[in-house]
Design a protein around this motif. Structure first.
Motif, PDB file in Angstrom:
ATOM      1  N   SER A 119     -13.192   1.989 -12.693  1.00 39.77           N
ATOM      2  CA  SER A 119     -13.495   3.216 -11.864  1.00 39.77           C
ATOM      3  C   SER A 119     -12.575   3.288 -10.626  1.00 39.77           C
ATOM      4  N   LEU A 120     -11.604   2.372 -10.406  1.00 41.46           N
ATOM      5  CA  LEU A 120     -10.650   2.440  -9.389  1.00 41.46           C
ATOM      6  C   LEU A 120      -9.746   3.553  -9.562  1.00 41.46           C
ATOM      7  N   TYR A 121      -9.368   3.658 -10.899  1.00 41.90           N
ATOM      8  CA  TYR A 121      -7.968   4.200 -11.217  1.00 41.90           C
ATOM      9  C   TYR A 121      -8.277   5.647 -11.010  1.00 41.90           C
ATOM     10  N   SER A 122      -7.253   6.492 -10.643  1.00 44.24           N
ATOM     11  CA  SER A 122      -7.455   7.967 -10.551  1.00 44.24           C
ATOM     12  C   SER A 122      -7.216   8.696 -11.863  1.00 44.24           C
ATOM     13  N   TYR A 151      -0.538   5.813  -6.893  1.00 44.18           N
ATOM     14  CA  TYR A 151      -1.904   5.019  -6.507  1.00 44.18           C
ATOM     15  C   TYR A 151      -2.149   4.267  -7.597  1.00 44.18           C
ATOM     16  N   ASN A 152      -1.992   4.689  -8.918  1.00 40.54           N
ATOM     17  CA  ASN A 152      -2.646   3.642  -9.918  1.00 40.54           C
ATOM     18  C   ASN A 152      -1.582   2.602 -10.008  1.00 40.54           C
ATOM     19  N   ASN A 153      -0.310   2.567  -9.858  1.00 42.43           N
ATOM     20  CA  ASN A 153       0.427   1.724  -9.692  1.00 42.43           C
ATOM     21  C   ASN A 153      -0.131   0.439  -8.582  1.00 42.43           C
ATOM     22  N   PHE A 154      -0.202   0.962  -7.543  1.00 46.18           N
ATOM     23  CA  PHE A 154      -1.069   0.082  -6.357  1.00 46.18           C
ATOM     24  C   PHE A 154      -2.105  -0.505  -6.854  1.00 46.18           C
ATOM     25  N   ILE A 155      -3.072   0.033  -7.684  1.00 40.70           N
ATOM     26  CA  ILE A 155      -4.223  -0.486  -8.226  1.00 40.70           C
ATOM     27  C   ILE A 155      -3.736  -1.983  -8.975  1.00 40.70           C
ATOM     28  N   SER A 156      -2.951  -1.543  -9.810  1.00 39.93           N
ATOM     29  CA  SER A 156      -2.541  -2.566 -11.044  1.00 39.93           C
ATOM     30  C   SER A 156      -1.673  -3.384 -10.289  1.00 39.93           C
ATOM     31  N   SER A 157      -0.787  -3.328  -9.379  1.00 34.83           N
ATOM     32  CA  SER A 157       0.134  -4.131  -8.935  1.00 34.83           C
ATOM     33  C   SER A 157      -0.276  -4.979  -7.446  1.00 34.83           C
ATOM     34  N   VAL A 158      -1.267  -4.406  -6.927  1.00 38.72           N
ATOM     35  CA  VAL A 158      -1.592  -4.782  -5.663  1.00 38.72           C
ATOM     36  C   VAL A 158      -3.116  -5.407  -5.577  1.00 38.72           C
ATOM     37  N   VAL A 159      -3.986  -4.406  -6.056  1.00 40.88           N
ATOM     38  CA  VAL A 159      -5.505  -4.643  -5.833  1.00 40.88           C
ATOM     39  C   VAL A 159      -5.787  -5.728  -6.996  1.00 40.88           C
ATOM     40  N   LEU A 160      -5.548  -5.512  -8.151  1.00 39.47           N
ATOM     41  CA  LEU A 160      -5.993  -6.280  -9.104  1.00 39.47           C
ATOM     42  C   LEU A 160      -5.380  -7.901  -9.240  1.00 39.47           C
ATOM     43  N   PRO A 161      -4.015  -7.894  -8.677  1.00 35.22           N
ATOM     44  CA  PRO A 161      -3.609  -9.548  -8.485  1.00 35.22           C
ATOM     45  C   PRO A 161      -4.543 -10.256  -7.341  1.00 35.22           C
ATOM     46  N   THR A 220       2.190  12.588   0.929  1.00 35.13           N
ATOM     47  CA  THR A 220       1.291  13.415   0.254  1.00 35.13           C
ATOM     48  C   THR A 220       0.676  12.132  -1.103  1.00 35.13           C
ATOM     49  N   PHE A 221      -0.282  12.874  -1.440  1.00 33.31           N
ATOM     50  CA  PHE A 221      -0.799  11.715  -2.405  1.00 33.31           C
ATOM     51  C   PHE A 221       0.001  11.865  -3.793  1.00 33.31           C
ATOM     52  N   ASP A 222       0.160  10.694  -4.356  1.00 32.98           N
ATOM     53  CA  ASP A 222       0.852  10.567  -5.641  1.00 32.98           C
ATOM     54  C   ASP A 222      -0.021   9.838  -6.661  1.00 32.98           C
ATOM     55  N   LYS A 223      -0.458  10.387  -7.494  1.00 35.82           N
ATOM     56  CA  LYS A 223      -1.558   9.745  -8.345  1.00 35.82           C
ATOM     57  C   LYS A 223      -0.718   8.409  -9.195  1.00 35.82           C
ATOM     58  N   VAL A 251       0.790  -1.065  -0.012  1.00 35.29           N
ATOM     59  CA  VAL A 251      -0.097   0.105   0.097  1.00 35.29           C
ATOM     60  C   VAL A 251       0.720   1.163   0.030  1.00 35.29           C
ATOM     61  N   PRO A 252       0.547   2.188  -0.753  1.00 31.33           N
ATOM     62  CA  PRO A 252       1.348   3.438  -0.701  1.00 31.33           C
ATOM     63  C   PRO A 252       1.304   4.036   0.617  1.00 31.33           C
ATOM     64  N   PRO A 253       2.458   4.810   1.022  1.00 33.27           N
ATOM     65  CA  PRO A 253       2.430   5.307   2.358  1.00 33.27           C
ATOM     66  C   PRO A 253       1.301   6.178   2.810  1.00 33.27           C
ATOM     67  N   PHE A 254       1.068   7.114   1.581  1.00 29.59           N
ATOM     68  CA  PHE A 254       0.038   8.433   2.038  1.00 29.59           C
ATOM     69  C   PHE A 254      -1.396   7.542   2.543  1.00 29.59           C
ATOM     70  N   LEU A 255      -1.466   6.326   2.136  1.00 34.94           N
ATOM     71  CA  LEU A 255      -3.005   5.802   2.382  1.00 34.94           C
ATOM     72  C   LEU A 255      -2.890   5.313   4.020  1.00 34.94           C
TER      73      LEU A 255
END
Length: 403
Positions: free
Chosen positions: A333-336, A296-306, A290-293, A281-285
């Motif tokens: 809908s998950l991507y920023s 965050y999108n890499n987190f969706i692709s590499s952690v959430v989707l697997p 601070t938020f980094d788009k 999980v990105p540290p800002f979560l």
């Protein structure tokens, strides 16, 4: 009534009966602290770990689940009672959002890498309900090859249940092992830092030190020191000055011990980042940075989707008979993305006849309009089927212009 005797003929003392008060004491928090110790804290008690897990669970449970079928022109979504059952009300007491949230929570935290559901079928053989198991009451019994599941007084083979796995055991990849070992030290460190912070806030170091002549009789006892404090230092009104004898007292103001002095703030930041990294999980979560788009999108692709892919495959192989059907999450809908970025992509797809204009409206959250469901191309938006009839403008020069 005869007394019970041992084999040696010696009278044995009567057995002690457990009284109600004894049972109550065993169930009390004091008994737990004495018998189990106070050093253990569940991972669920750590807010940073809960935040990371809850974020992943919230994202996966937010995705709709599509029932798809393979065709010669590509995969097509199927809308029937089965797809509705999985995507809307897989369990009779809850919704898909809550049901999937609990699955991910168990996989990542509460179930130590495992979540088990029991499918129920009606008399016609159709899926009727999916019963979630309480993972605290579930035992996964490993065998030489394979395993079975004990739940209460019932026992199930792997093909009778849905078994969702996270962080699989290398030697037994059909069983999850969770993150408990990796997170144990991090959770302990965060818990200790929180306890130290709370102790400092509830019992702060005094900011005033009073030096008193130790030869005075009053200073030789606790009661005497309390009397001196009440006589010279206590004030009934805030801000009222103190009057003390100069020859007996010396007052000095000192800086109290803070969290920065103990380097707790840096330690907490490091442990939060470590807990986030273990889960991917990105540290800002979890409150760091601070938020980094892009992150965050890499987190969706590499952690959430697997993790979602594992759930998809378990639903597909256990619930579907047709080899052409499969379940798939919809992650779009998950991507920023900003509305401007979505609009630009949708317009480019419409111009190239990849999607129609109603599909583009759906991307922006608008309802469809009549006459916009045909594929169109170029700036004139002529129907895709009539693209061959489009006239070409040719430059002829002179006064005639172009045709």
């Amino acid at each position: 009534m005869s007394k019970k005797r041992s084999k040696a003929g010696i009278r044995t003392p009567p057995q002690k009966r457990t009284t109600a008060s004894g049972v109550a004491w065993l169930c009390s928090p004091d008994a737990y602290n004495i018998l189990a110790g106070t050093g253990y804290h569940s991972l669920k008690d750590c807010p940073e770990i809960q935040t990371a897990v809850n974020r992943v669970a919230d994202l996966i449970s937010s995705m709709t689940i599509h029932l798809m079928t393979n065709t010669k022109d590509g995969d097509v979504r199927i809308k029937n009672e089965l797809s509705r059952k999985i995507d809307i009300n897989p369990n009779q007491f809850t919704t898909r959002k809550q049901w999937m949230y609990a699955i991910v929570r168990n996989m990542m935290l509460d179930g130590d890498g495992n979540d088990i559901q029991l499918p129920h079928f009606n008399a016609k053989g159709y899926l009727d309900d999916l019963e979630p198991f309480d993972m605290t009451q579930t035992n996964i019994i490993k065998g030489t090859y394979g395993y079975h599941v004990n739940y209460g007084s019932r026992s199930f083979m792997p093909d009778e249940v849905l078994h969702f796995v996270d962080n699989p055991d290398p030697q037994h990849p059909w069983i999850g092992q969770g993150y408990r070992v990796l997170l144990k030290d991090v959770a302990k460190s965060l818990g200790q830092a929180t306890k130290t912070k709370n102790d400092l806030m509830s019992s702060p170091t005094p900011s005033i030190i009073v030096k008193v002549d130790g030869l005075t009789d009053e200073f030789s006892s606790v009661e005497g020191r309390r009397t001196l404090g009440g006589q010279y230092l206590d004030s009934s009104e805030n801000g009222k000055p103190w009057f003390i004898p100069a020859e007996a007292f010396e007052v000095e103001q000192v800086k109290p011990l803070t969290l920065n002095d103990l380097a707790i703030k840096d330690s907490i930041s490091m442990d939060k980042a470590t807990a986030a990294a273990i889960f991917g999980v990105p540290p800002f979560l979890v409150g760091q940075g601070t938020f980094d788009k892009d992150a965050y999108n890499n987190f969706i692709s590499s952690v959430v989707l697997p993790k979602a892919r594992g759930i998809e495959q378990e639903l597909t192989r256990k619930l579907l008979i047709s080899p052409d059907w499969y379940f798939r999450f919809n992650p779009r809908s998950l991507y920023s993305y900003s509305l401007t970025e979505i609009s630009e992509v949708a317009c480019n797809y419409v111009d190239r006849a990849i999607i129609d204009r109603n599909e583009a409206r759906d991307w922006g959250g608008w309802t469809p309009r009549e006459g916009l469901s045909e594929l169109a191309i170029l700036e004139n938006y002529i129907p895709y089927a009539k693209i061959g009839e489009q006239g070409k403008l040719q430059q002829t020069g002179g006064d005639n212009g172009g045709k």
